[in-house]
Enzyme design. Sequence first.
Site, PDB file in Angstrom:
ATOM      1  N   HIS A 130       0.842  -1.194   0.000  1.00 19.38           N
ATOM      2  CA  HIS A 130       0.000   0.000   0.000  1.00 19.38           C
ATOM      3  C   HIS A 130       0.882   1.251   0.000  1.00 19.38           C
ATOM      4  O   HIS A 130       1.276   1.753   1.060  1.00 19.38           O
ATOM      5  CB  HIS A 130      -0.904  -0.007   1.226  1.00 19.38           C
ATOM      6  CG  HIS A 130      -1.828  -1.188   1.282  1.00 19.38           C
ATOM      7  ND1 HIS A 130      -1.395  -2.447   1.629  1.00 19.38           N
ATOM      8  CD2 HIS A 130      -3.157  -1.289   1.020  1.00 19.38           C
ATOM      9  CE1 HIS A 130      -2.424  -3.282   1.592  1.00 19.38           C
ATOM     10  NE2 HIS A 130      -3.500  -2.610   1.227  1.00 19.38           N
TER      11      HIS A 130
ATOM     12  N   GLY B 158      -4.338  -4.808  11.134  1.00 18.41           N
ATOM     13  CA  GLY B 158      -4.725  -5.016   9.740  1.00 18.41           C
ATOM     14  C   GLY B 158      -6.214  -4.851   9.608  1.00 18.41           C
ATOM     15  O   GLY B 158      -6.689  -4.034   8.809  1.00 18.41           O
ATOM     16  N   PRO B 159      -7.018  -5.613  10.392  1.00 19.64           N
ATOM     17  CA  PRO B 159      -8.459  -5.346  10.398  1.00 19.64           C
ATOM     18  C   PRO B 159      -8.709  -3.950  10.969  1.00 19.64           C
ATOM     19  O   PRO B 159      -8.390  -3.689  12.132  1.00 19.64           O
ATOM     20  CB  PRO B 159      -9.018  -6.436  11.327  1.00 19.64           C
ATOM     21  CG  PRO B 159      -7.960  -7.497  11.366  1.00 19.64           C
ATOM     22  CD  PRO B 159      -6.666  -6.775  11.232  1.00 19.64           C
TER      23      PRO B 159
ATOM     24  N   ASP C  91      -8.762   6.999   8.033  1.00 19.07           N
ATOM     25  CA  ASP C  91     -10.197   7.243   7.885  1.00 19.07           C
ATOM     26  C   ASP C  91     -10.976   5.950   8.086  1.00 19.07           C
ATOM     27  O   ASP C  91     -12.029   5.938   8.741  1.00 19.07           O
ATOM     28  CB  ASP C  91     -10.495   7.812   6.489  1.00 19.07           C
ATOM     29  CG  ASP C  91      -9.971   9.227   6.305  1.00 19.07           C
ATOM     30  OD1 ASP C  91     -10.474  10.132   6.986  1.00 19.07           O
ATOM     31  OD2 ASP C  91      -9.064   9.423   5.477  1.00 19.07           O
ATOM     32  N   GLY C  92     -10.456   4.865   7.546  1.00 19.96           N
ATOM     33  CA  GLY C  92     -11.134   3.577   7.676  1.00 19.96           C
ATOM     34  C   GLY C  92     -11.227   3.116   9.112  1.00 19.96           C
ATOM     35  O   GLY C  92     -12.243   2.537   9.531  1.00 19.96           O
TER      36      GLY C  92
ATOM     37  N   ASN D 198      -6.607  11.781   5.189  1.00 19.70           N
ATOM     38  CA  ASN D 198      -6.394  12.088   3.771  1.00 19.70           C
ATOM     39  C   ASN D 198      -7.686  12.074   2.959  1.00 19.70           C
ATOM     40  O   ASN D 198      -7.682  12.410   1.776  1.00 19.70           O
ATOM     41  CB  ASN D 198      -5.353  11.148   3.153  1.00 19.70           C
ATOM     42  CG  ASN D 198      -5.747   9.683   3.235  1.00 19.70           C
ATOM     43  OD1 ASN D 198      -6.885   9.322   2.989  1.00 19.70           O
ATOM     44  ND2 ASN D 198      -4.780   8.823   3.573  1.00 19.70           N
TER      45      ASN D 198
ATOM     46  N   HIS E 285      -3.845   3.713  -3.220  1.00 21.19           N
ATOM     47  CA  HIS E 285      -4.062   3.108  -1.895  1.00 21.19           C
ATOM     48  C   HIS E 285      -3.394   1.736  -1.781  1.00 21.19           C
ATOM     49  O   HIS E 285      -2.572   1.516  -0.892  1.00 21.19           O
ATOM     50  CB  HIS E 285      -5.559   2.965  -1.602  1.00 21.19           C
ATOM     51  CG  HIS E 285      -5.851   2.157  -0.371  1.00 21.19           C
ATOM     52  ND1 HIS E 285      -5.792   2.677   0.904  1.00 21.19           N
ATOM     53  CD2 HIS E 285      -6.180   0.845  -0.207  1.00 21.19           C
ATOM     54  CE1 HIS E 285      -6.091   1.746   1.783  1.00 21.19           C
ATOM     55  NE2 HIS E 285      -6.326   0.623   1.129  1.00 21.19           N
TER      56      HIS E 285
ATOM     57  N   GLU F 204     -19.745  -4.951  23.132  1.00 17.15           N
ATOM     58  CA  GLU F 204     -18.962  -6.185  23.045  1.00 17.15           C
ATOM     59  C   GLU F 204     -17.732  -6.025  22.169  1.00 17.15           C
ATOM     60  O   GLU F 204     -16.668  -6.593  22.468  1.00 17.15           O
ATOM     61  CB  GLU F 204     -19.833  -7.337  22.513  1.00 17.15           C
ATOM     62  CG  GLU F 204     -20.910  -7.808  23.449  1.00 17.15           C
ATOM     63  CD  GLU F 204     -22.215  -7.046  23.280  1.00 17.15           C
ATOM     64  OE1 GLU F 204     -23.208  -7.418  23.932  1.00 17.15           O
ATOM     65  OE2 GLU F 204     -22.235  -6.069  22.477  1.00 17.15           O
TER      66      GLU F 204
ATOM     67  N   PHE G 158     -24.027 -13.445  22.043  1.00 14.52           N
ATOM     68  CA  PHE G 158     -23.446 -12.168  21.627  1.00 14.52           C
ATOM     69  C   PHE G 158     -21.937 -12.247  21.396  1.00 14.52           C
ATOM     70  O   PHE G 158     -21.300 -11.236  21.131  1.00 14.52           O
ATOM     71  CB  PHE G 158     -23.751 -11.088  22.667  1.00 14.52           C
ATOM     72  CG  PHE G 158     -25.220 -10.901  22.952  1.00 14.52           C
ATOM     73  CD1 PHE G 158     -26.171 -11.190  21.983  1.00 14.52           C
ATOM     74  CD2 PHE G 158     -25.647 -10.468  24.190  1.00 14.52           C
ATOM     75  CE1 PHE G 158     -27.530 -11.035  22.241  1.00 14.52           C
ATOM     76  CE2 PHE G 158     -27.007 -10.312  24.463  1.00 14.52           C
ATOM     77  CZ  PHE G 158     -27.948 -10.590  23.486  1.00 14.52           C
TER      78      PHE G 158
ATOM     79  N   ASP H 172     -36.431 -15.781  26.447  1.00 13.84           N
ATOM     80  CA  ASP H 172     -35.763 -14.728  25.670  1.00 13.84           C
ATOM     81  C   ASP H 172     -35.740 -15.035  24.179  1.00 13.84           C
ATOM     82  O   ASP H 172     -35.500 -14.141  23.360  1.00 13.84           O
ATOM     83  CB  ASP H 172     -34.332 -14.523  26.177  1.00 13.84           C
ATOM     84  CG  ASP H 172     -34.295 -13.637  27.411  1.00 13.84           C
ATOM     85  OD1 ASP H 172     -35.262 -12.871  27.609  1.00 13.84           O
ATOM     86  OD2 ASP H 172     -33.324 -13.717  28.181  1.00 13.84           O
TER      87      ASP H 172
ATOM     88  N   HIS I 276     -31.465 -14.915  21.681  1.00 17.71           N
ATOM     89  CA  HIS I 276     -30.599 -15.112  22.848  1.00 17.71           C
ATOM     90  C   HIS I 276     -30.215 -16.577  23.053  1.00 17.71           C
ATOM     91  O   HIS I 276     -29.527 -16.905  24.013  1.00 17.71           O
ATOM     92  CB  HIS I 276     -31.289 -14.595  24.113  1.00 17.71           C
ATOM     93  CG  HIS I 276     -31.328 -13.102  24.211  1.00 17.71           C
ATOM     94  ND1 HIS I 276     -31.842 -12.299  23.213  1.00 17.71           N
ATOM     95  CD2 HIS I 276     -30.912 -12.263  25.192  1.00 17.71           C
ATOM     96  CE1 HIS I 276     -31.752 -11.035  23.571  1.00 17.71           C
ATOM     97  NE2 HIS I 276     -31.185 -10.981  24.762  1.00 17.71           N
TER      98      HIS I 276
ATOM     99  N   ARG J  49     -27.147 -20.785  32.469  1.00 16.11           N
ATOM    100  CA  ARG J  49     -27.824 -19.855  33.362  1.00 16.11           C
ATOM    101  C   ARG J  49     -28.652 -20.610  34.408  1.00 16.11           C
ATOM    102  O   ARG J  49     -29.148 -20.019  35.365  1.00 16.11           O
ATOM    103  CB  ARG J  49     -28.750 -18.921  32.571  1.00 16.11           C
ATOM    104  CG  ARG J  49     -30.032 -19.586  32.077  1.00 16.11           C
ATOM    105  CD  ARG J  49     -30.894 -18.656  31.247  1.00 16.11           C
ATOM    106  NE  ARG J  49     -31.501 -17.615  32.046  1.00 16.11           N
ATOM    107  CZ  ARG J  49     -32.697 -17.723  32.622  1.00 16.11           C
ATOM    108  NH1 ARG J  49     -33.378 -18.852  32.521  1.00 16.11           N
ATOM    109  NH2 ARG J  49     -33.199 -16.707  33.291  1.00 16.11           N
TER     110      ARG J  49
END
Length: 660
Positions: free
Chosen positions: A32, A120-121, A161-162, A191, A266, A411, A436, A468, A472, A519
């Site tokens: 890049h 990277g992500p 920006d990303g 940029n 880029h 999360e 979740f 739920d 859930h 639970r």
Amino acid sequence: MLLEREKTIDNKIIDNIRSLSIDMITNAKSGHPGICLGAAPILYALYKDHINIDTNYPNYFNRDRFIMSAGHGSALLYSTLFFAGFPITLDDLKSFRQLDSITPGHPEYGKTPGVDMTTGPLGEGISSAVGIAMAERYLNAYFNDKKKDLINYYTYVLASDGDLMEGASYEACVLAGNYNLNKLIVLYDMNGVCLDGEVSKSTNENLTLRFSSINWNVITVENGDSYEEISKAIEEAKTETTKPTIIAIKTIIGKHSIKEGTSDVHGTPLTEEEVTELKNKLDIRDVPFTVFQNLLDEFRKNVNDRCFKLNDKFINEVENLDDEAKEVIDYLTSEDKSIDLKNLAYQLPEKMEEKGRVTSGKILSSIVTKYPYILGGSADLFKPTCTYVDEVGDFSKDNYKGKNIYYGVREHAMAAISNGLALCGIRPYASTFLAFSNFMFPSIRLACMMHLPITYIFTHDSISVGEDGPTHQPIEQLSQLRDMPNLEVFRPADVNEIIGAYKVIYSNKENPSAILLSRNTLPILNCTKTNEVVKGGYIARDFQTDKKAILISSGEELSKCIDIATKLQSKGIGIRVVSVPNINRFLSQDKEYIDEVLPVEIKKIVIEASNSKDWYKIIYNLNNVININEFGVSAPKDDVYKHFEFDIDSLQSKIEEIIK
């Protein structure tokens, strides 16, 4: 054609770093170039004038941290680290993006000296940097007093920006503002261009107002090609005492190239002709990997003069600590993160039954109160996950010694911040409902890559959540977690196995773990074995009569299997019940042990309320896996069980049919 700006020694070094970065990308035919050309003055200003590091000891503990959140700019980072004097050679730069290189395509923690996190992500680096800054505040409060200033570092981030488009970064930045993390400084490479084109095509928000509204100090640098303006802004940011700072630096992507200001630069290497034109403009010989020794010496001298023997100073300060504090520092700086819980205190309930999450909460409290390097929190689910620890206080801007972290309904941020805490030697935990856990997967994946010893506490792990409903009731999450490389996944059946799981989790020297808990109130079985959890699976109930079948299960379904085996016994049908709280650990045992527990010649049946395909490594007849392959329903748990034919009577009928 020479540059119009003055070719000061600083600008010459910046241009040499730019040139090196482009050579790396050209040589690899991949990379890049845009960020390398546009953001070079930012990294130069940071490393020349500000960041406290010791290039001879890259992991020196009290160093300032730098997170390249815009991980696609790795070539720029490696070139800068090379120029700064880290143990990276020109040959390492030449092997950019090649097999077994220490200069991989995106920064990798533990591979390249000077790289503080795998990135990277987009959004992950800046989010984890909040955790690194939180660790500084916690450790500063724990160690420092009027007589000593042991832990005192800045966390710097280069964000794109990303990065700021990703929701995870927004979640984490809100927390940074709420916790007054003034030693967090984000260098925003503004940029205005992303891979698909101008940022304005997808967003029109005013980031300055956004960050101001969440209690951040905002500084703007109009000329992103001016090292002096950037350095001055960083100096100003360090005077802020109550807020994190974002420095919005207006840069031009692909600066000085023929494609500057466009998305074309880029992620696509420059052509040979474009590289030649660029180097002529920068007044650098058109010879790959040209390095001017005088510039290299100048940069390294600046860094060394400013950071002279910082590691030695830290070691001397540690020597003056009391034995207890030294022990904590030893743990924080050690690669071995194991903790021996053999003397784990746990009080059995009067009734031989307990909710799995309650058992976990008791164990967690006993651990957190004992070890100063264990802390964590919940995504607004402290009460239902039973992870709030009464004795240790809450982490806040008024109490950085607190160990309960209120993440709110975030999360994404919780998982990323946990990575940041772990990168500073802490053993964090994070809790939410299993359904979740999907929100956390990108950060969990990075934790697995970086071998970070984080404990994920996931409760409400079955359709037995009941009323739920399907949103859930986890179905696919168990399989997804089990398939994650380097992640230990435990689904214990009762108190005995939960204790065993925690002992194994904290005995691990590295790598994250997940413990999945019910639970519901579960019986404490007289056949489960704390010390066998380490093997991943074991015989819980053996044959009483003729050997007909083996029932294999985990979690709250195990007690159902025990009841069914007892009923079948009364019919003269011999059943063995095998508990497998950790299937991957079980499959890693030697063949002799696996064959002893699961003899090849005897029919095997799996009962588990998920859609996990991992059992097919053991069961080759798909009809012998009794599981759930659709989303749940909303109803009382016993009605849900009956609806899915997962009540004891229905399961027994299915098992008898298979045995026939």
